[in-house]
Scaffold this active site. Sequence first.
Site, short mmCIF file in Angstrom:
data_model
loop_
_atom_site.label_atom_id
_atom_site.label_comp_id
_atom_site.label_asym_id
_atom_site.label_seq_id
_atom_site.Cartn_x
_atom_site.Cartn_y
_atom_site.Cartn_z
N SER A 45 0.71 -1.16 -0.19
CA SER A 45 -0.12 -0.08 0.11
C SER A 45 1.01 1.30 0.02
CB SER A 45 -1.01 -0.14 1.28
OG SER A 45 -2.05 0.72 1.10
N ASP A 67 -10.24 -3.10 -5.70
CA ASP A 67 -9.68 -2.73 -4.36
C ASP A 67 -10.52 -1.40 -4.00
OD1 ASP A 67 -7.91 -1.09 -2.57
OD2 ASP A 67 -6.22 -2.16 -3.29
N HIS A 76 -8.32 -4.72 -0.94
CA HIS A 76 -6.90 -3.96 -0.52
C HIS A 76 -6.26 -5.06 0.48
CE1 HIS A 76 -4.65 -0.41 -0.35
NE2 HIS A 76 -4.41 -0.88 0.88
#
Length: 336
Positions: A140, A264, A293
């Site tokens: 991320s 996501d 995610h």
Amino acid sequence: MQNTPGFEAAPGLRNPHLQTVVGRIARRRFEPRYDRVRLDTADGDFIDLDLWRGPEDPAGVCLLLHGLEGSARSGYMVTTSEALAAARIQPVALNFRSCSGEPNRLPGAYHSGRTDDVERALAWMAARFPGLPQTAIGFSLGGNALLNLLGREDGGNGLVAAAAVSVPYDLEASADALDRGMGRVYGHRFLRSLREKAREKARRFPGVVAPEAATARTIREFDDRLTAPIHGFRDAADYYARCSAKRFVGSVDLPMLLIHAQDDPLAPGISVPVEAIRRRPRLSLALTERGGHLGFVARQQRGGLAGARRGWLEGTVSRYISRATHQTTHRDFRVF
């Protein structure tokens, strides 16, 4: 660009929010086995590295970078470290400033484009594990920071390969996603931690950190009030424009695996710069239909949730890093 093997979501977990939440919960059950090393920084602050205990005779060393308000103890960091150690790769997890359990010393902390602490960690790894091939994995926000580094001239010098998962390639699109629909649930979760840190910094640095940051209602407001001004950006829009990974991925020139789910909910799949990635022959893209995610909870052969070493995400990333580490000619490295 090389394509990667597909991901098949576990039965009943085809929803992106279920993938995201269940993936987080399932990975909590793995216990971290770390030893901590503190590094002082040139600006008078510090960063904490957590070294996985083992393997005893590593073939390589890998730096792991966590996401927004995560740490070395985040589930995906722990399970990936376990999988890497099983492949004889020494994991080193970087806790971004203010994320190791102790407030950092300066008003600034970390953000999606900050790379100096990543470089410091890599330099320490090279000295601590001389001669071992170096790799890195970013999750991320950590993946965004890694791409910021690797997309610059001489960035990541010394790395033989890298990987990034669920990267917010377009920071503005991610900020928007966190301010609508179910995205607000995730946004409020991040803000609880961010606002508490902002209150603590406003007390320690009056006149430097605006107390209004502790009342931000959205991630964009927080970035406008604290992240941007503290780190030298004009405002959130300037920060997003200058640090989004989509600016840098087209310049990456080492073998790198990029994993992203089209569904996501935090980093919309439409923001993945597929064409820029496709033009880079050394990049491998796994753009899956589902996965949420940092979720990627896959169907298992015998049912149930598998251990970290057999999970789709952990297995895919650790195999890639292991192959890169053991390959003798990295210029021609291919894993899939």
